[in-house]
Design a protein around this motif. Structure first.
Motif, PDB file in Angstrom:
ATOM      1  N   VAL A 157       0.843  -1.205   0.000  1.00 30.87           N
ATOM      2  CA  VAL A 157       0.000   0.000   0.000  1.00 30.87           C
ATOM      3  C   VAL A 157       0.877   1.254   0.000  1.00 30.87           C
ATOM      4  CG1 VAL A 157      -1.625   1.316   1.403  1.00 30.87           C
ATOM      5  CG2 VAL A 157      -1.956  -1.107   1.096  1.00 30.87           C
ATOM      6  N   TRP A 158       1.905   1.233   0.790  1.00 33.29           N
ATOM      7  CA  TRP A 158       2.806   2.374   0.931  1.00 33.29           C
ATOM      8  C   TRP A 158       3.484   2.672  -0.399  1.00 33.29           C
ATOM      9  CZ3 TRP A 158       2.954   5.723   4.686  1.00 33.29           C
ATOM     10  CH2 TRP A 158       4.075   6.524   4.884  1.00 33.29           C
ATOM     11  N   LEU A 159       3.978   1.605  -1.027  1.00 35.89           N
ATOM     12  CA  LEU A 159       4.666   1.796  -2.297  1.00 35.89           C
ATOM     13  C   LEU A 159       3.707   2.250  -3.389  1.00 35.89           C
ATOM     14  CD1 LEU A 159       7.392  -0.930  -2.824  1.00 35.89           C
ATOM     15  CD2 LEU A 159       7.601   1.522  -2.854  1.00 35.89           C
ATOM     16  N   SER A 160       2.473   1.754  -3.342  1.00 38.37           N
ATOM     17  CA  SER A 160       1.515   2.219  -4.355  1.00 38.37           C
ATOM     18  C   SER A 160       1.249   3.696  -4.171  1.00 38.37           C
ATOM     19  CB  SER A 160       0.196   1.468  -4.290  1.00 38.37           C
ATOM     20  OG  SER A 160       0.332   0.252  -3.678  1.00 38.37           O
ATOM     21  N   LEU A 161       1.120   4.130  -2.910  1.00 37.70           N
ATOM     22  CA  LEU A 161       0.928   5.557  -2.652  1.00 37.70           C
ATOM     23  C   LEU A 161       2.102   6.351  -3.220  1.00 37.70           C
ATOM     24  CD1 LEU A 161      -0.462   6.015   0.962  1.00 37.70           C
ATOM     25  CD2 LEU A 161      -1.580   6.504  -1.187  1.00 37.70           C
ATOM     26  N   LYS A 162       3.303   5.853  -2.969  1.00 32.71           N
ATOM     27  CA  LYS A 162       4.490   6.547  -3.459  1.00 32.71           C
ATOM     28  C   LYS A 162       4.487   6.604  -4.975  1.00 32.71           C
ATOM     29  CE  LYS A 162       8.103   6.230  -0.066  1.00 32.71           C
ATOM     30  NZ  LYS A 162       9.460   5.771   0.209  1.00 32.71           N
ATOM     31  N   THR A 163       4.123   5.468  -5.582  1.00 33.85           N
ATOM     32  CA  THR A 163       4.126   5.400  -7.035  1.00 33.85           C
ATOM     33  C   THR A 163       3.120   6.374  -7.619  1.00 33.85           C
ATOM     34  OG1 THR A 163       4.472   3.066  -6.631  1.00 33.85           O
ATOM     35  CG2 THR A 163       4.208   3.730  -8.913  1.00 33.85           C
ATOM     36  N   ILE A 164       2.018   6.586  -6.921  1.00 33.73           N
ATOM     37  CA  ILE A 164       1.017   7.537  -7.424  1.00 33.73           C
ATOM     38  C   ILE A 164       1.480   8.974  -7.181  1.00 33.73           C
ATOM     39  CG2 ILE A 164      -1.323   8.402  -7.070  1.00 33.73           C
ATOM     40  CD1 ILE A 164      -2.045   5.426  -6.416  1.00 33.73           C
ATOM     41  N   PHE A 165       2.005   9.229  -5.993  1.00 31.05           N
ATOM     42  CA  PHE A 165       2.387  10.597  -5.656  1.00 31.05           C
ATOM     43  C   PHE A 165       3.576  11.092  -6.470  1.00 31.05           C
ATOM     44  CE2 PHE A 165       0.340  10.113  -1.290  1.00 31.05           C
ATOM     45  CZ  PHE A 165      -0.702  10.934  -1.630  1.00 31.05           C
ATOM     46  N   PHE A 166       4.542  10.196  -6.683  1.00 31.87           N
ATOM     47  CA  PHE A 166       5.804  10.626  -7.278  1.00 31.87           C
ATOM     48  C   PHE A 166       5.623  11.345  -8.616  1.00 31.87           C
ATOM     49  CE2 PHE A 166       9.705   9.632  -9.755  1.00 31.87           C
ATOM     50  CZ  PHE A 166      10.543  10.485  -9.064  1.00 31.87           C
TER      51      PHE A 166
END
Lengths: 541, 393
Positions: free
Chosen positions: A231-240
């Motif tokens: 979940v954390w990495l998906s958030l990062k992938t979206i935000f980046f």
């Protein structure tokens, strides 16, 4: 070109933007609460007492484990007549569940071990306070394809720990209350299975003599949960990409101007870059490579982000101080007091981190807290960081207080102005305050959320069906909040491209007074915000 | 009216007691496992195949055998738990008239003797401590990894053991996604399944057993201590993970002994009393598993408040433990050692029930001046010491 987007945005557009951002915020919170599991999982492992019959005790190819082919001969400590050198405590992780042999996944990121001892009271052998425990710890790994006995040495170390125990009822067979000791920290969880062999050596006559009668040894291993990482990495992938995109747009906007970027814009850019670095999902690489420095790197990334956020706040408040020497471009030198507090804090934390997690790259069993010198050093760095944080917040609140004093002073001269201009200035002050308010709310939410997380249990129940994983929701919520906050700053503080005559043809139905107010404004190229231009004008008046 | 009620109740109890005579303590035969052979013979020789001592086999009910078969390694844990419980019971009661003595384990005989046929305080303690012992030992074995079938789920819902490959993959997914729960969950559930097998909760005595078993388990669960570790940025407490630690069994025993001293005498509440009578007319149906634990016992003295989940309950007063009573399997306190200076229950006056005591001086050879290291006592001398021993007549 009159100012930032914030001032030129109509109330309705602003409302739409803010509600959109709030929606994003809510989504972030709910993703953490409903989708993600709790951030980390702890597994309690009881050490199996193995009998080591070999003559040579420092052979690192001989491993003791309690499951699988070639398992060790386990003995009962209470009934054995063994010598202490023949005893090995074996911890094979992870423990099996549901009749399955579970293995670690690389999504689980890191592994932290905590050692706890069950020590029986014995009248002839009481524990002296703060006695030193010497452990010979060896960590091995094995992968799925390897045979059951294919353990390979990962790391080995002889370590000291301080044993802190007390007992209420001093009677035989009662156990001491011993505090948990940090044992190891692995920054990467690259392999499938791990095995920890612990011996308590008695090589010297005073070694391990005052540690009482050891009955059991427990190791609790903590790993990040795979679901949380996902979940954390998906958030990062979206935000980046979002943050990178808005950053490019912002810089492009500034380059369109005929002037050089001002300090506030440069600070915004730095903040954006810091956030980009924080958002960069390099954790994907851990799925392919063994990268033990990830814990340290994420600390450094977070530290850099906080440093630039704190610096930005100081500059933000300072640039709206309303008393400005015109003509000269403000530089960071003006803020050396505040920034040195930030930098001092960050540097001392960085040194502390390098001393703890940096050395752990070489020796995962290392802990700075076991030696007197190390404890003092670590404490002094932490205290230094604490003091500088306190100093910083004092400076910051003083500055913000000054800004508000100035604003209210200028407000008193507002009734003397013509109504259109007054409306305009009031609008700007309102929006400035609004942004200050947003910052305060973000900071307060973070602090309150954190405190609630400390007080409450990990899970909150709304009703029987919906369980909210509060800790995860807090992390994703806060992470999303600061991303959204900076996103909003970049959008709202970018220079506006609106030219007033063009405004008339705009299809948007804007309030008439708002359109008029902009026409009356004097155009000043060197300022980014007409708020400051208003101040300058007012001082000239 | 009240008087009538009590008489009815009394008659009821009597007839129940009479009717259930051959099946008394039906769920408690497994205690014998504590004395049946070395634990080593119980451990699986190879995964899936369990060598079961015939003596052990005889003590277990069919369902318990099935549970042992389905959970390799669990039998060793149960045996350990039972012997832990026996030791703890004997430790707690070593200075009392009833000293939790166990008999030679024979087929068809109860480990603690006929005392468990009475629904007295001592029986309540035995049930609670053994159930707590199993909970503790099974949870411990889960932590050691010697039982491979411990559950992983966070939801404490009863699940049938999955054996299919899809379910196995799902379990691994659950672990990799969100980790596994504490071991106590499995220990608690398994203890309910295993220990409470024979107790259907229909008669008052069975309800008492269920209540006390549950009290023992609850004691282990509530005495678990929380430990936390901070592992956020630079080791700060922004991220904190907590876990529960099993209490030492001695502290569980201490608390249960306190509960024993404050145990409450109960009788069936009126509504519950009528229910089984009515059910007798209908087809004999099983009490649903969950509902087994949903009952409220009424205090014998209406002024007392009703017993809580963790309180021990008993039905009848304890027999005197002074004299030998073969009918109840009481050995009496003849020949017990006592303390002549104590005025407590271990004092010679109380222990010997006023029969007087014999004082003699004997020489004992025992290990002394031992040097201990962290694991094992190494060098001891043999000392001949003179001891004054008082024994009850």
């Amino acid at each position: 070109m009159t100012g930032t987007v914030l001032e030129n945005l109509s109330g309705r557009k602003l409302a739409v933007l803010i509600s959109f951002l709030l929606l994003c915020q809510l989504v972030c919170f709910l993703i953490g609460g409903l989708v993600a599991p709790m951030p980390a999982n702890a597994q309690n492992i009881l050490g199996t007492v193995c009998k080591d019959t070999t003559k040579v005790k420092n052979d690192t190819t001989k491993w003791f484990y309690n499951r699988g082919k070639g398992k060790c001969e386990s003995v009962d400590l209470a009934q054995s007549d063994l010598s202490e050198t023949d005893i090995v405590f074996a911890f094979q992780m992870p423990t099996p569940r549901e009749s399955e042999t579970f293995d670690y996944s690389r999504w689980q990121q890191n592994l932290i071990g905590v050692l706890q001892m069950d020590i029986r009271y014995h009248s002839q052998m009481e524990i002296k306070p703060h006695s030193t425990l010497v452990i010979d710890a060896r960590l091995a790994y094995r992968n799925k394809d390897d045979p059951d006995d294919g353990w390979k040495l990962y790391t080995q170390s002889v370590e000291k720990r301080v044993l802190d125990c007390d007992i209420e009822i001093k009677s035989e067979d009662y156990l001491y209350n011993c505090t948990a000791m940090p044992l190891f920290e692995l920054g990467s969880l690259y392999h499938d299975y791990y095995l920890l062999n612990i011996r308590l050596p008695v090589d010297k006559p005073d070694m391990n003599t005052h540690i009482g009668h050891v009955q059991d040894m427990w190791v609790t291993v903590i790993n990040q949960n795979g679901g949380f990482t996902k979940v954390w990495l998906s958030l990062k992938t979206i935000f980046f990409p979002g943050i990178v995109g808005i950053l490019i747009w912002f810089w492009h906007r500034i380059h369109l101007l005929q002037r050089k970027p001002v300090l506030l814009e440069e600070m915004l850019l730095t903040l954006g870059i810091a956030l980009c670095i924080l958002d960069l999902p390099i954790e994907y690489l851990t799925l392919l490579f063994d990268l033990p420095f990830m814990l340290l790197l994420s600390d450094i990334r977070q530290g850099f982000f906080y440093a630039s956020l704190f610096s930005f706040w100081v500059v933000f408040a300072g640039e709206h101080m309303l008393i400005q020497e015109v003509k000269t471009k403000n530089s960071l030198k003006k803020y050396w007091k505040h920034l040195s507090a930030v930098i001092l804090g960050c540097v001392s934390l960085f040194i502390f981190d390098m001393c703890e997690r940096g050395i752990q790259l070489r020796n995962p069993f290392y802990s700075i807290w076991v030696t007197e010198l190390g404890t003092n050093l670590a404490l002094s760095f932490i205290i230094l960081a604490g003091i500088s944080t306190g100093m910083y917040f004092m400076f910051l609140s003083f500055m913000i207080w000054q800004v508000f004093i100035n604003i209210s002073k200028k407000r008193q001269s507002l009734p003397a102005m013509c109504s259109v201009r007054r409306l305009h200035y009031e609008g700007i002050i309102y929006r400035f305050k609004f942004l200050m308010l947003a910052t305060m709310i973000c900071a307060a939410m973070t602090v309150i959320g954190f405190i609630l997380g400390q007080v409450a249990e990990g899970q909150w129940k709304w009703n029987d069906n919906i369980e909210l994983e509060y800790t995860s929701a807090f992390f994703t919520g806060v992470y999303g909040m600061w991303n959204i906050y900076i996103f909003a700053l970049l959008v709202l503080y970018a220079p506006s491209h609106k030219r007033w005559p063009a405004n008339e043809t705009n299809a948007d139905t804007q309030i008439l007074s708002e359109e008029i107010e902009f026409n009356r404004l004097p155009i000043e190229r060197s300022e980014i915000s007409s708020l400051t231009s208003f101040i300058n004008k007012a001082t000239v008046d | 009216m009240k008087c009538l009620c009590i008489i009815v109740l009394f008659l009821c109890l009597r007839c129940e007691a009479a009717g259930n005579k051959p099946r008394r303590g039906r769920g408690s035969m497994w205690w014998g496992i504590a004395k049946a052979g070395e634990p080593n013979t119980l451990s699986p020789l190879s995964p899936g195949v369990l060598y079961m001592d015939p003596a052990v086999h005889a003590t277990l009910r069919r369902k318990q055998r099935r549970l042992a078969r389905e959970n390799p390694g669990v039998l060793a844990a149960v045996a350990k738990g039972a012997s832990m419980a026996v030791n703890e019971c004997q430790h707690q009661f070593k200075h009392r008239r009833w000293n939790c003595s166990t008999r030679n384990f024979l087929r068809g005989k109860n480990l603690f003797g006929k005392i468990v046929d009475r629904g007295c305080r001592e029986t309540a303690f035995i049930y609670a401590i053994t159930s707590a012992g199993v909970t503790h030992a099974v949870s411990r074995a889960c932590a050691e990894g010697s039982i491979e079938s411990c559950t992983c789920d966070y939801s404490h819902v009863d699940r049938q053991p999955h054996r299919s490959r899809a379910a196995a993959a799902a379990n691994v997914r659950v672990w990799k996604w969100g980790g596994c729960s504490d071991n106590i969950g499995f220990g608690f559930k398994f203890s309910r399944e295993f220990v409470d097998t024979g107790e259907r909760g229909k008669t008052l005595r069975e309800k008492m057993n269920l209540h006390n078993n549950e009290a023992g388990r609850m004691q282990v669960q509530t005495e678990m201590r929380q430990e936390c570790k901070c592992h956020g940025m630079s080791g700060s407490c922004t991220v904190k993970t907590c876990w529960m630690r099993l209490p030492s069994f001695r502290s569980v025993g201490d608390t249960l002994k306190d509960r024993f001293d404050g145990a409450s005498r109960v009788m069936m509440s009126n509504t519950d009393l009528e229910a089984p009578l009515q059910r007798n007319d209908a087809a004999p149906q099983r009490v649903p598993r969950r509902d087994r634990y949903r009952f409220q016992l009424r205090p014998h003295n209406p002024d007392h408040k009703s017993p809580g989940v963790k309180d021990l309950v008993y039905l009848e007063s304890s027999p005197g433990f002074c004299e030998k009573n073969p009918r109840l399997g009481i050995p009496g306190t003849h020949g017990r050692t006592c303390n002549d200076t104590s005025i407590g229950v271990d004092g010679c006056d109380l222990m010997c029930c006023g029969r007087g005591y014999r004082t003699e001086t004997i020489f004992v050879v025992e290990r002394c001046n031992c040097t201990f290291h962290w694991c094992c006592e190494v060098k001891c001398k043999l000392c001949r010491t003179e001891k004054v021993v008082h024994t009850c007549l």
